[in-house]
Design a protein around this motif. Structure first.
Motif, PDB file in Angstrom:
ATOM      1  N   VAL A  10      -7.223  -2.928   1.533  1.00 60.77           N
ATOM      2  CA  VAL A  10      -7.029  -1.539   1.578  1.00 60.77           C
ATOM      3  C   VAL A  10      -5.820  -1.390   2.618  1.00 60.77           C
ATOM      4  N   SER A  33      -4.889   1.481  -2.645  1.00 59.28           N
ATOM      5  CA  SER A  33      -6.341   1.480  -2.653  1.00 59.28           C
ATOM      6  C   SER A  33      -7.050   0.156  -2.811  1.00 59.28           C
ATOM      7  N   ASP A  81     -12.349   2.762   1.091  1.00 59.69           N
ATOM      8  CA  ASP A  81     -10.890   3.478   1.609  1.00 59.69           C
ATOM      9  C   ASP A  81     -11.502   4.558   2.425  1.00 59.69           C
TER      10      ASP A  81
END
Lengths: 228, 350
Positions: free
Chosen positions: B287, B307, B314
């Motif tokens: 991420v 993401s 996340d």
């Protein structure tokens, strides 16, 4: 009105040749000026005296003299005593009365003592401030009175001009000059009055502050005596 | 309880009244004085008007002449102001003729009394005169002879002197001529010598100049040579310096880069410590976040850039970033711009 160059322009000539309303206005202003100066000097002496007495009494009081002895001397010289001495005398007298009565609690005694001092304080301030309002009145009104005299005089002198075929400055100038004397008189009365009023008002404020703080301190001293 | 029902007398009522009146008296006295002072200027103007009438020149002229003849008009001019103008006109006319008359009479009368006694003694006077005349003639004769003689002598003398002077003058001229010739000769000799001297000097000077020039040329060449060498040396030195500087810069930059990397690693480590990892994610998801940092390490803003595909991961990383403030920043504030917009990249597995 003969407009010659050699016309006498002395003060008395100008005042004497003025019309009746203008003369009345001038008379009024002269009286107001005299009165205001009289009060200015009177108040000056009174305030000076009050400040001097205040200083003296504070000196004696804070030297740690016995309060009873101080009260005796204050009661004896009641007619010549200063304001602060009178406040002290009234408070102490009230306090002693309450002490003599049995079954009175300290809070009630202190309350009535404070009331007695406040009453004397107000009386004293009223005495010191008397006539100050007269100075304020003279200061604010006499310029208008003088202006009224001037306007009246100028009106007259222009009315006289309407009958003349050839108008010159010499026809109106003496009339205007004599009318303007009224304004000058009004200002002469007003300026010292305003200055004195402002000065004395601030002196009064300072004296009042001194009296009030003295009353508070006095209450503390008496309360301690009652408690002890 | 009212301690005083009476009114206490105020101090100084009467002095106050006296002072108040005094103030007004002073003021009015000042006013009257001031206005009276002003009224005097109109009077002055009146005087000006009176003096502007022009009888002044007529009045001043007459007084001196009429004095001896008639003293009456003297009183008149000051008495009446408008009158003087017509009256003075006849006055100056009459006096001038009368005065010359008197003067002439006096002159003519004076010689008369002298003539009368002369007539009485005429006879005697005549005889005396004749005698005197004779004597005078004789005397004149003698005088004439004497004068002629003297003249002759004088002339002789003058002639001799003239001759003498002529002689002297000639001798002088001769001498002068000789002197001049001699001087001319000497002068020429001198000039010739000077010319030679000058020529010699000039030659020497030229020689010297030539030598000087050669020397200067030589020196100049040497100098040029030296300058060239110095310039080369300088060039080398500068190049060396430049190289040193570049090296130092590179080193500093490397140091800075190292420091930046170090602090970035620290930030990442801090964030990592705060991550509460979700369990059992497949593979190694990554991420990425953009973090805006404030001076002092506070976090202004966190934005998800890429993401990982797992919302739990996340959000865990985002929470960890928020928890990690203040972020560790290098103490040097000059380096802060490198950290303002930080990109944080977190791997699921170490």
């Amino acid at each position: 009105m003969s407009p010659t160059v050699s016309q006498d322009m002395s003060l008395f000539q100008l005042v004497g040749s003025a019309s009746l309303p203008v003369q009345l206005v001038m008379l009024l202003l002269v009286i107001a000026s005299l009165m205001s100066w009289w009060y200015i000097f009177r108040k000056l002496f009174v305030i000076r005296e009050a400040e001097r007495q205040c200083d003296e009494f504070e000196n004696v009081f804070w030297k740690g003299t016995d309060l009873n002895a101080l009260f005796q001397s204050a009661a004896a010289s009641r007619h010549t005593a200063g304001s602060m001495e009178r406040i002290f005398e009234a408070g102490f007298r009230e306090f002693m009365k309450h002490r003599r009565q049995p079954g009175m609690d300290t809070g009630t005694a202190m309350d009535s003592t404070r009331r007695a001092m406040r009453a004397t304080y107000q009386r004293e301030m009223d005495r010191l401030e008397s006539h100050l309002s007269f100075l304020a009145t003279v200061g604010s009104v006499s310029p208008y009175v003088g202006l009224f005299g001037t306007v009246w005089g100028i009106m007259n002198s222009f009315r006289g001009l309407s009958n003349v075929a050839q108008a010159t400055i010499a026809h109106v100038a003496p009339g205007i000059a004599e009318a303007l004397i009224a304004t000058a008189m009004g200002l002469f009365a007003a300026i010292p009055a305003v200055i004195a009023y402002n000065r004395y008002a601030s002196s009064m404020d300072r004296l009042a502050t001194r009296f009030e703080s003295f009353m508070e301190e006095m209450s503390n001293v008496l309360q301690r005596q009652a408690g002890g | 309880m009212a301690l005083r029902k009476f009114v206490r007398p105020e101090p100084g009522r009467v002095p106050a009244a006296v002072l108040a009146v005094l103030v007004h008296l002073v003021f009015f006295a000042f006013l009257i004085f001031g206005l009276n002072w002003k009224t005097e200027s109109p009077e002055g103007m009146m005087v000006d008007l009176w003096s502007s009438l022009p009888p002044a020149p007529a009045k001043t002229a007459p007084p001196p002449p009429p004095k001896p003849i008639e003293p009456a008009p003297e009183v008149k001019p000051p008495e009446t102001k408008p009158l003087p103008q017509p009256e003075p006109l006849p006055k100056p006319e009459t006096p001038p003729p009368s005065k010359p008359d008197i003067a002439i009479k006096e002159k003519t009368e004076k010689p008369k009394p002298e003539k009368k006694p002369l007539e009485n003694k005429q006879q005697l006077e005549k005889e005396r005169k004749e005698k005197e005349l004779q004597e005078k003639k004789e005397q004149e004769q003698r005088e004439k002879e004497r004068k002629e003689k003297a003249e002759k002598e004088q002339k002789e003398k003058e002639r001799k002197e003239e001759e003498q002077r002529e002689k002297e003058r000639k001798e002088k001229e001769q001498k002068e001529k000789e002197r001049k010739e001699k001087a001319e000769k000497e002068r020429k000799e001198k000039e010739r010598k000077e010319e030679e001297q000058r020529e010699k000097e000039r030659k020497e000077k030229e020689q010297k100049e030539k030598e000087r020039k050669e020397k200067a040329e030589k020196e100049r060449k040497e100098k040029e040579q030296q300058a060239r060498v110095a310039a080369e040396v300088e060039q080398l030195r500068r190049e060396q310096e430049e190289r040193d500087r570049l090296q130092a810069e590179a080193a500093a930059q490397a140091r800075l880069a190292k420091e930046i990397d170090e602090y970035k690693a620290r930030i990442l480590a801090k964030i990592r410590r705060n991550i509460v990892m979700p369990q059992d994610l497949p593979g190694n998801p990554v991420v990425e976040f953009d973090v805006t940092v404030l001076p002092g390490g506070d976090i202004l803003d966190v934005r998800l850039r890429k993401s990982s595909g797992f919302t739990a991961f996340d959000s865990a990383v985002e929470r960890a970033i928020a928890l990690s403030k203040p972020l560790p920043l290098p103490p040097d504030p000059a380096l802060f711009p490198k950290f303002r917009n930080l990109s944080v990249k977190v791997h699921y597995l170490e």
